[in-house]
Design a protein around this motif. Structure first.
Motif, PDB file in Angstrom:
ATOM      1  N   SER A 106     120.580  28.356  49.942  1.00 15.45           N
ATOM      2  CA  SER A 106     120.487  28.753  51.333  1.00 15.45           C
ATOM      3  C   SER A 106     120.337  30.262  51.425  1.00 15.45           C
ATOM      4  O   SER A 106     121.170  30.993  50.934  1.00 15.45           O
ATOM      5  N   GLY A 107     119.263  30.685  52.048  1.00 14.52           N
ATOM      6  CA  GLY A 107     119.111  32.129  52.210  1.00 14.52           C
ATOM      7  C   GLY A 107     117.662  32.524  52.439  1.00 14.52           C
ATOM      8  O   GLY A 107     116.774  31.681  52.533  1.00 14.52           O
ATOM      9  N   TRP A 108     117.466  33.818  52.531  1.00 16.63           N
ATOM     10  CA  TRP A 108     116.130  34.361  52.741  1.00 16.63           C
ATOM     11  C   TRP A 108     115.426  34.501  51.405  1.00 16.63           C
ATOM     12  O   TRP A 108     115.914  35.207  50.518  1.00 16.63           O
ATOM     13  N   LEU A 109     114.289  33.845  51.265  1.00 15.28           N
ATOM     14  CA  LEU A 109     113.527  33.952  50.024  1.00 15.28           C
ATOM     15  C   LEU A 109     112.172  34.594  50.338  1.00 15.28           C
ATOM     16  O   LEU A 109     111.534  34.253  51.340  1.00 15.28           O
ATOM     17  N   PRO A 110     111.727  35.499  49.471  1.00 17.70           N
ATOM     18  CA  PRO A 110     110.438  36.147  49.730  1.00 17.70           C
ATOM     19  C   PRO A 110     109.284  35.144  49.635  1.00 17.70           C
ATOM     20  O   PRO A 110     109.262  34.289  48.757  1.00 17.70           O
ATOM     21  N   ILE A 111     108.364  35.248  50.575  1.00 19.81           N
ATOM     22  CA  ILE A 111     107.149  34.437  50.535  1.00 19.81           C
ATOM     23  C   ILE A 111     106.157  35.193  49.669  1.00 19.81           C
ATOM     24  O   ILE A 111     105.855  36.353  49.940  1.00 19.81           O
ATOM     25  N   TYR A 112     105.687  34.543  48.631  1.00 24.22           N
ATOM     26  CA  TYR A 112     104.897  35.253  47.635  1.00 24.22           C
ATOM     27  C   TYR A 112     103.472  34.730  47.575  1.00 24.22           C
ATOM     28  O   TYR A 112     103.227  33.521  47.578  1.00 24.22           O
ATOM     29  N   ASP A 113     102.562  35.673  47.511  1.00 25.56           N
ATOM     30  CA  ASP A 113     101.159  35.326  47.346  1.00 25.56           C
ATOM     31  C   ASP A 113     100.642  36.076  46.124  1.00 25.56           C
ATOM     32  O   ASP A 113     100.943  37.249  45.931  1.00 25.56           O
ATOM     33  N   THR A 114      99.870  35.397  45.292  1.00 23.28           N
ATOM     34  CA  THR A 114      99.460  36.017  44.029  1.00 23.28           C
ATOM     35  C   THR A 114      98.475  37.161  44.250  1.00 23.28           C
ATOM     36  O   THR A 114      98.267  37.960  43.349  1.00 23.28           O
ATOM     37  N   ILE A 115      97.852  37.230  45.417  1.00 21.75           N
ATOM     38  CA  ILE A 115      96.920  38.327  45.685  1.00 21.75           C
ATOM     39  C   ILE A 115      97.591  39.451  46.479  1.00 21.75           C
ATOM     40  O   ILE A 115      97.390  40.622  46.201  1.00 21.75           O
ATOM     41  N   HIS A 116      98.419  39.066  47.456  1.00 21.26           N
ATOM     42  CA  HIS A 116      99.002  40.083  48.336  1.00 21.26           C
ATOM     43  C   HIS A 116     100.435  40.450  48.005  1.00 21.26           C
ATOM     44  O   HIS A 116     100.996  41.352  48.621  1.00 21.26           O
ATOM     45  N   SER A 901      92.074  42.716  43.537  1.00 14.62           N
ATOM     46  CA  SER A 901      90.700  43.162  43.383  1.00 14.62           C
ATOM     47  C   SER A 901      90.513  44.448  44.171  1.00 14.62           C
ATOM     48  O   SER A 901      89.410  44.839  44.504  1.00 14.62           O
ATOM     49  N   SER A 902      91.625  45.078  44.503  1.00 13.47           N
ATOM     50  CA  SER A 902      91.556  46.392  45.152  1.00 13.47           C
ATOM     51  C   SER A 902      92.572  47.310  44.468  1.00 13.47           C
ATOM     52  O   SER A 902      93.513  47.772  45.078  1.00 13.47           O
ATOM     53  N   LEU A 903      92.341  47.484  43.176  1.00 11.38           N
ATOM     54  CA  LEU A 903      93.290  48.211  42.334  1.00 11.38           C
ATOM     55  C   LEU A 903      93.511  49.633  42.828  1.00 11.38           C
ATOM     56  O   LEU A 903      94.646  50.089  42.940  1.00 11.38           O
ATOM     57  N   ARG A 904      92.444  50.331  43.129  1.00 14.59           N
ATOM     58  CA  ARG A 904      92.570  51.735  43.559  1.00 14.59           C
ATOM     59  C   ARG A 904      93.400  51.835  44.833  1.00 14.59           C
ATOM     60  O   ARG A 904      94.278  52.673  44.962  1.00 14.59           O
ATOM     61  N   GLU A 905      93.132  50.922  45.762  1.00 14.53           N
ATOM     62  CA  GLU A 905      93.814  50.960  47.044  1.00 14.53           C
ATOM     63  C   GLU A 905      95.315  50.695  46.885  1.00 14.53           C
ATOM     64  O   GLU A 905      96.107  51.109  47.697  1.00 14.53           O
ATOM     65  N   GLU A 906      95.672  49.999  45.824  1.00 15.00           N
ATOM     66  CA  GLU A 906      97.085  49.701  45.620  1.00 15.00           C
ATOM     67  C   GLU A 906      97.771  50.736  44.737  1.00 15.00           C
ATOM     68  O   GLU A 906      98.851  50.508  44.206  1.00 15.00           O
ATOM     69  N   GLY A 907      97.128  51.859  44.558  1.00 15.64           N
ATOM     70  CA  GLY A 907      97.768  52.937  43.803  1.00 15.64           C
ATOM     71  C   GLY A 907      97.457  52.899  42.318  1.00 15.64           C
ATOM     72  O   GLY A 907      98.258  53.368  41.510  1.00 15.64           O
ATOM     73  N   GLY A 911     100.618  51.881  40.323  1.00 18.25           N
ATOM     74  CA  GLY A 911     101.065  51.415  41.626  1.00 18.25           C
ATOM     75  C   GLY A 911     101.132  49.901  41.683  1.00 18.25           C
ATOM     76  O   GLY A 911     102.091  49.317  42.185  1.00 18.25           O
ATOM     77  N   PHE A 912     100.121  49.272  41.123  1.00 21.69           N
ATOM     78  CA  PHE A 912     100.048  47.812  41.102  1.00 21.69           C
ATOM     79  C   PHE A 912     101.229  47.209  40.351  1.00 21.69           C
ATOM     80  O   PHE A 912     101.931  46.334  40.860  1.00 21.69           O
ATOM     81  N   LEU A 913     101.461  47.722  39.144  1.00 23.65           N
ATOM     82  CA  LEU A 913     102.533  47.129  38.329  1.00 23.65           C
ATOM     83  C   LEU A 913     103.911  47.481  38.891  1.00 23.65           C
ATOM     84  O   LEU A 913     104.828  46.656  38.864  1.00 23.65           O
ATOM     85  N   HIS A 914     104.047  48.698  39.391  1.00 17.13           N
ATOM     86  CA  HIS A 914     105.317  49.118  39.996  1.00 17.13           C
ATOM     87  C   HIS A 914     105.708  48.142  41.115  1.00 17.13           C
ATOM     88  O   HIS A 914     106.821  47.624  41.148  1.00 17.13           O
ATOM     89  N   THR A 915     104.762  47.892  42.001  1.00 16.31           N
ATOM     90  CA  THR A 915     105.026  46.971  43.102  1.00 16.31           C
ATOM     91  C   THR A 915     105.374  45.583  42.574  1.00 16.31           C
ATOM     92  O   THR A 915     106.340  44.965  43.014  1.00 16.31           O
ATOM     93  N   PHE A 916     104.611  45.142  41.600  1.00 13.96           N
ATOM     94  CA  PHE A 916     104.822  43.777  41.092  1.00 13.96           C
ATOM     95  C   PHE A 916     106.214  43.630  40.468  1.00 13.96           C
ATOM     96  O   PHE A 916     106.929  42.663  40.752  1.00 13.96           O
ATOM     97  N   ASN A 953      87.608  47.313  39.579  1.00 16.72           N
ATOM     98  CA  ASN A 953      88.702  47.552  40.509  1.00 16.72           C
ATOM     99  C   ASN A 953      89.685  46.377  40.523  1.00 16.72           C
ATOM    100  O   ASN A 953      90.271  46.049  41.536  1.00 16.72           O
ATOM    101  N   GLN A 954      89.830  45.746  39.363  1.00 15.73           N
ATOM    102  CA  GLN A 954      90.668  44.547  39.293  1.00 15.73           C
ATOM    103  C   GLN A 954      91.795  44.707  38.277  1.00 15.73           C
ATOM    104  O   GLN A 954      91.669  45.464  37.316  1.00 15.73           O
ATOM    105  N   ALA A 955      92.864  43.985  38.492  1.00 17.72           N
ATOM    106  CA  ALA A 955      93.926  43.896  37.500  1.00 17.72           C
ATOM    107  C   ALA A 955      94.670  42.591  37.700  1.00 17.72           C
ATOM    108  O   ALA A 955      94.667  42.016  38.796  1.00 17.72           O
TER     109      ALA A 955
END
Lengths: 993, 360
Positions: A106-116, A901-907, A911-916, A953-955
């Motif tokens: 029971s609780g708040w669980l993050p909704i996860y999308d593999t792209i966003h 597919s927007s690697l630059r935009e995500e830092g 930036g991409f791995l940090h967020t992930f 521009n992908q990772a």
């Protein structure tokens, strides 16, 4: 119909805007289990929908309950076009299947999308009603508890340790199926995530069945790994140690107290038939790392393996006469004898369980991957591991040991080549805690072995040493022989006598190799492996001596294979075991001693090395008590003044090939130098930059010499990828790789400087070669602050340690163990009596890991309570300092894919791995909190596969993490009265933290 | 050879206050590293420039990831991505919303529009504050303005609750919002000597005494609006004109004030000579406030009509205080003057504003 799964969707929050026109979202939820799907109503125009759905009920087999995750999909309703998926939540309901774990999610669980990534959160309630199924032929194994922790979990006691369980399942990797060409990356990622969820569920169920067959109820030290074999498929495999655990209901209790365990009826008397120890070995490295058996790759289709040194071992002939008698005193564990593989994934044991340690055993083999034709019969992969385990077993035997502890398995894959590795520590285990009354022989045995040094005593026959080692009489008890150096893969036993503090020791090595295909490639790799491992070993030895230490714990050697290079990283924690002889220094010798300036150069080098050793001894407080030989009238061999060391020159391949693994016959421990290049090289190699003041580091659970932890802990993951230039020499590569690791460590120290004095514990490095010219290093560890307020004197410290150990035994047993203890104690303070021993117990509180800053820990805990998000602690260790784990809620085993597919935009990549990684942490914390927990222990990131294509521009990144969800309470919050009444026992459990 | 990727993620998010400040100040990573090196952190921690660079980049990335949450501070407390202890959260928010006095002086009273934002590079050059920092500060003003514009209730309290700011900072933002709403002129040369805190103080006075909310505190909370001046009150202010239009009243007032002041100050003669002039100034300001355009000139009027004459007569602030006290009180004794409540409400604010503004 043995189970009813119920789920209720309460609400959502922080949802993304899905309708640009209104800046709002019309969200609804699909709840899916197996093939059944329910839907909630659409909650129109809100980013914080309140669904408050009915209870969705799934009536399912418990087999499915174990295999399948509950899949929750949040969608945006669209009247005219297809509904857009916002994201998913996979819920592993396994923890709900065990009565002793969690009861509700029971609780708040993050909704996860593999792209966003994370897109808002959803509040859910999940329950399971389980009906008892007494069918003997059932396929499910509900109720078997799983623990990642590699020791007996804190609030349980081991009634029985059954032994090794393993299983693997294979499947086609969805990413490589033909359909992947036409589906979206999201669909492909989700197919993969779901498949791996299913496969790990199935794997866990199958392992559970094996445990039930063995009569156990739990798996401890559960280690699950993925092999992404690419075209040839996906393998999920797991190993663990089957146990019968019993929950300790009353508090305070002795979690790891073996004497309390109820006698097992199933125990059988040990047999000795195959336990013949002391197999003579003509060849082998001159140290206890008895690892170097490699499969030389043979091109025949069967890939039969040849072990370079196993011929002699395999023709085992039972020894007779004298030394069998000697071994009668060490009753081999019955549970090992009847096991096919007497392996234990545990790294820490109840005191007295581990009798002797022989040394590290390891085996590697190079295989060519082939498409898995029939996923239901993963026989090839099974057979591969069988081979390796057999080899490990025979190595252990050669060391006079009947068991392997601290056992682990790993793989490294590059294209179609796969290196399988297994390693562990050969050991002799005790069975006495498992049996009814103490037997006579055991009594005798008890008198003989003092727990502080017993495990160091050689298990093999000194007349037939399996490798050339220098044996001396134990520096603690003076009665048994010990080796000069001891390497192990386990944690430092709590009862071990240690002088000074420990430190992280790493050997790092790069080897270039030619690009090749198929069998040629495999052959090339398998011919390189022995040298790689040999040099790693030499480096470890040098660095150990340079720190004035004589034993390694938690040794983990990782070999990574890439297209044009091999990478080797060995990490371990060096300590000075009081029982072992003081290590000799390192001597440098020139090959051409004609030139005077050259001589001088060598002598300055020598001086530098000697100075470093002295400095290190001071730093790590290594000042072993002087040996006064007259007092003990035993014949102690002259301590060697120095050990000599031989170093091969990596730059000259000719020289290398001359080396055989039995070079011990030569003058072994001299550093030979024939040109100035090598001098620099050696010096650079030997002098890792020292840890900054106030920092200590180790890769084991506990750091010897530090006990007064505060409650401040900080778990972290750091990842670095380094791009290499083409055409580097081996030496150049080595330097880069070594610098990469050193700089990473330096950065960690800098980052964590506010926690000083502090120790980085369980520093776990993983290396990979994600692409041709890339090296990836990932580190997960925990930084723990400690109080410096009570610096313990060295001599006093060991005395106190002994006292604490004394309390491991209940009073009635004390008479049995007292003689050795008393003699040891009296040498420290002759006036000490039994009464004193007991009365000092309370004053010892400060020496125990119970932090002095109790009030501080309380404060920090309370300060968090204002936040609306529950704080979840994470640690790779099996405990939380200053706290007691009161409940294990189940295993956390999560697998995520993230793609952009927007690697630059995500830092960019960082930036991409940090967020992930931050997202993965967040999801782990949320799931733990939903289970009702407030911490994850034994957390590890087992996989972090990162791939990038900056031009497109992908990772993409895959991460697999695991751990045990627990509830802990601060010791300061516990009733002090109950602590006082049973002070002796609580202290015992503290001491084993 | 290069580091392609370098990340550090802690279970508890590690944030260095010093680096955070550098980031807020709009330093580039390289500049921040230079500042840190000069700060001596390297020697303290036995670190190298490389380590410092890696740490700074990592921290900057963390801050960038957090920035979107900082725009809605309430979200910071119930988001799951970063585990940040509450005291750290408070620090992050407070510092993010902190601003430079020299910057705010430049935009105070200006419309928080795109046009103003475009001019920020000039402000940046003038103040020496990086453009990045200027933009952040400007966007903060604008964001707070937009949120509280829609809300009812006390202005300061709304800001404090929505942006979780400490009391003083919330008051400052209230002042900024108030100034932006009324477009008070603050940029004229004659006003340059006034600091932001002077204006903030005055804004506080106006908000507490002259707005609808100031009345509303005693009766109706529903209509509570702190941002707008009380129209009714402004209308009533016109009635004060009688103090300068009625010759008798003006003379009477002067006499009363002079009697009270005589012998109490050594600039009595100047005060006496200037009385009618000053009184006309203050009453005219009151009478004009009903026009929004004249509201804008409120501060410049105060300076021109009252502060400058006093200053040229070399009045000390004690003198001014004395004068205003008697000027205010004497009006109540006037027989024919009936607008006591409005007068008190008006002069209370005028007096404290003038006293605050009366400095070099």
């Amino acid at each position: 119909m043995p189970g009813k799964l119920k789920a209720k969707i309460v609400a959502g929050r922080h949802l993304p805007v899905m309708d640009r026109a209104s800046d709002l979202t019309d969200a609804f939820v699909e709840v899916k289990f197996g093939n059944t799907t329910f839907k909630t109503d659409v909650y129109p125009k809100s980013l914080n929908p309140q669904w408050n759905s009915e209870w969705f009920k799934f009536e399912v087999d418990d087999e499915d309950l174990q295999d399948e995750p509950l899949q929750i999909t949040v969608l945006d309703h669209d009247t005219y076009s297809a509904n857009d998926a916002i994201g998913k939540v996979y819920i592993d309901i396994d923890p709900l299947l065990c009565s002793e774990a969690a009861t509700v999610i029971s609780g708040w669980l993050p909704i996860y999308d593999t792209i966003h990534g994370i897109r808002g959160e959803i509040n859910v309630l999940v329950k399971v009603d389980l009906f008892n199924d007494l069918n003997r032929f059932r396929q499910s194994s509900c109720g078997v508890k799983f623990f990642c922790t590699t020791s007996i979990p804190r609030c349980y006691r081991a009634v029985m340790v059954h032994g090794f369980v393993e299983e693997l399942v294979v499947n086609e990797d969805p990413e490589y199926q033909w359909i992947d060409r036409i589906r979206t990356p999201r669909a492909s990622n989700e197919a993969r995530q779901r498949l791996i969820f299913l496969m790990s569920g199935e794997l866990q169920r199958k392992i559970g069945l094996k445990v039930l067959e063995m009569g156990g109820n739990a798996v401890v030290g559960y280690l699950q790994c993925f092999d992404l074999e690419g075209e040839s498929g996906l393998v999920v495999r797991a190993i663990g140690t089957a146990c019968t655990l019993e929950k300790i209901s009353t508090f305070p209790a002795t979690a790891t107290h073996p004497n309390n365990s109820s006698p097992s009826k199933d125990m059988k008397e040990p047999g000795f038939g195959e336990e013949a120890p002391g197999v003579p070995l003509s060849s082998g490295p001159p140290t206890p790392l008895r690892a170097q058996t490699f499969s030389s790759f043979s091109p025949s289709k069967s890939y039969s393996r040849q072990s370079s040194s196993s011929d002699t071992e395999l023709s085992l002939t039972p020894k007779t006469g004298g030394h069998l008698c000697h071994f009668c005193m060490i009753p081999p564990s019955p549970f090992c004898v009847f096991q096919e593989y007497p392996f234990f994934t545990l790294t820490a044991f109840p005191p007295g369980f581990l009798l002797h340690v022989g040394g590290v055993v390891s085996a590697r083999s190079v295989k060519l991957l082939d498409r898995i034709h029939n996923p239901d019969e993963p026989e090839t992969r099974d057979a591969w591991w069988e081979e390796i385990r057999q080899e490990i077993k025979s190595h252990a035997k050669a060391l006079g040991c009947h068991a392997v502890v601290g056992y682990s398995e790993s793989t490294s894959i590059c294209e179609e080549v796969c290196i399988l590795s297994a390693s562990g520590t050969a050991a002799v285990l005790s069975s006495r805690f498992m049996q009814d009354g103490p037997l006579d022989t055991e009594h005798r045995f008890e008198e003989v072995v003092s727990p502080g040094c017993g495990f160091c005593h050689i298990p093999y026959d000194e007349l037939n040493i399996p490798f050339p080692a220098q044996l001396t009489y134990c520096y603690c008890c003076r009665r048994y022989k010990v080796p000069d150096v001891l390497f192990t893969t386990i944690d430092l036993p709590t009862e071990a006598n240690v002088t000074g503090k420990g430190c992280l020791i790493q050997a790092r090595l790069c080897r270039t190799k030619k690009k090749a295909q198929g069998e040629g490639n495999a052959t090339a790799i398998s011919s390189l492996l022995p040298f790689l491992e040999y040099e790693l070993h030499t480096q470890l030895m040098n660095k150990l001596k340079l720190r004035g230490m004589n034993a390694l714990f938690g040794l983990r050697i990782q070999i990574s294979v890439g297209e044009t290079m091999l990478l080797g990283l060995a990490s371990a924690t060096g300590v000075y075991l009081t029982a072992l002889p003081s290590p000799g220094g390192i001597q440098i010798a020139g090959k051409t001693p004609s030139d005077i300036t050259y001589e001088q150069h060598i002598s300055t080098m020598q001086k530098k090395i000697n100075d470093t050793i002295d400095k290190n001894k001071e730093l790590y407080e290594i000042n072993p008590p002087e040996v006064v030989e007259e007092i003990i009238g035993s014949p102690i061999p002259e301590p060697r003044q120095r050990s000599r060391l031989f170093r091969s020159h990596s730059e000259s391949s000719d020289e290398v090939s001359e080396l055989d693994l039995s070079h011990g016959k030569k003058d072994a421990f001299v550093l030979e130098i024939d040109d100035t290049d090598a001098v620099e090289d050696i010096h650079a190699l030997l002098t890792d930059s020292p840890t900054p003041a106030g920092f200590y580091s180790c890769n084991t659970e506990i750091m010897p010499g530090i006990q007064n932890w505060t409650s401040a802990i900080q778990m972290f993951t750091s990842v670095r990828v380094f791009r290499l230039n083409a055409n580097l020499t081996n030496q150049g590569l080595n330097k880069i790789f070594s610098d990469l690791c050193e700089n990473l460590l330096k950065s960690l120290y800098f980052k964590l400087r506010s926690m000083v004095p502090c120790c980085l514990c369980h520093l776990n490095f993983t290396v990979a070669i994600p692409e041709d010219e890339l090296i990836q290093v990932a580190v997960t560890a925990v930084a723990m602050s400690f109080d410096k307020e009570q610096p313990l004197e060295n001599g006093k410290q060991s005395g106190e340690k002994t006292l604490i150990k004394g309390k491991h035994r209940p009073l009635k047993a004390m008479s049995g163990i007292f003689p050795p203890h008393l003699s040891f104690l009296s040498s420290l303070s002759p006036s000490l009596s039994l009464a004193l021993l007991l009365s000092t117990a309370s004053s010892l509180e400060k020496a125990s890991p119970l932090p002095e800053g109790r009030s501080r820990s309380l404060r920090s805990n309370r300060s968090y309570s204002g936040s609306s998000v529950a704080v979840v602690k994470m640690t790779p260790l099996s405990f939380i300092p200053g706290a007691k784990i009161i409940k294990y809620l189940g295993i956390i085993n999560m697998f995520f894919i993230r793609e952009t597919s927007s690697l630059r935009e995500e830092g960019g990549v960082s930036g991409f791995l940090h967020t992930f990684i931050a997202e993965v942490f967040a999801m782990v914390r949320a799931h733990v909190a939903a289970l009702g927990g407030n911490a994850v222990v034994s957390y590890s990131m087992k996989e972090c596969v990162f791939m990038e294509n900056p031009n497109k521009n992908q990772a993409q990144c895959l991460i697999n993490v695991s751990g045990d969800a627990v509830i802990f309470v601060r010791e300061s919050e516990l009733e002090s009265t109950s602590v006082q009444t049973q002070s002796a026992t609580t202290h015992t459990s503290n001491a084993t933290l | 050879m290069s580091v392609e990727l370098d990340v550090f993620v802690g279970n508890t998010t590690i944030m260095d206050k010093e680096v955070y400040q550098l980031w807020l100040n709009g330093y580039t990573v390289n500049d921040a590293v230079k500042v840190r090196i000069e700060g001596g952190v390297m020697e303290e921690c036995e670190a190298s420039a490389e380590v410092l660079l890696s740490d700074t980049m990592d921290q900057y990335r963390t801050f960038q990831m957090c920035e979107r949450l900082l725009h809605h501070p309430a979200k910071l407390a119930n988001q799951l991505l970063f585990q940040i202890p509450p005291d750290r959260q408070a620090m992050l928010i407070e510092r993010y919303y902190a601003f430079d006095d020299s910057f705010v002086r430049e935009v105070l009273g200006k419309k928080l529009s795109k046009g103003t934002k475009k001019d920020l590079d000039d402000v940046s050059i003038k103040t020496g504050i990086t453009l990045k920092s200027c933009r952040r500060q400007f966007d903060n003003f604008k964001r707070v303005f937009k949120v509280v514009e829609e809300l009812k209730g006390p202005l300061v309290e709304n800001i404090r609750q929505h942006f979780l700011l400490p009391d003083q900072l919330a008051r400052d933002y209230a002042a900024i919002v108030f100034f932006a709403n009324h477009r008070f002129e603050t940029g004229k040369k004659k006003l340059q000597y006034l600091t932001f805190q002077d204006f903030a103080f005055c804004a506080g006075q106006l908000i507490n005494n002259w707005t609808v909310g100031a009345v509303g505190k005693t009766n109706n909370m529903m209509e509570d609006m702190d941002v707008d001046l009380d129209k009714e009150f402004l209308q009533d202010l016109k009635d004060l004109k009688i103090l300068i239009t009625d010759k008798d009243l003006l003379d009477q007032h002067k006499n009363l004030v002079c009697t009270a002041l005589r012998g109490k100050t050594n600039v009595f003669n100047e005060m006496e000579a200037n009385f009618k002039n000053l009184s006309r100034g203050l009453v005219n300001i009151a009478a004009k406030l009903i026009n929004a355009k004249d509201v804008r000139d409120f501060f410049i009027d105060l300076v021109e009509k009252f502060i400058e004459p006093c200053r040229s007569d070399k009045l000390t602030s004690i003198d001014v205080n004395l004068y205003l006290t008697h000027y205010t009180n004497s009006a109540h004794i006037l027989d024919t003057f009936k607008h006591h409540a409005v007068w008190t409400r008006y002069m209370g604010v005028i007096k404290s504003c003038i006293l605050r503004m009366y400095h070099d």
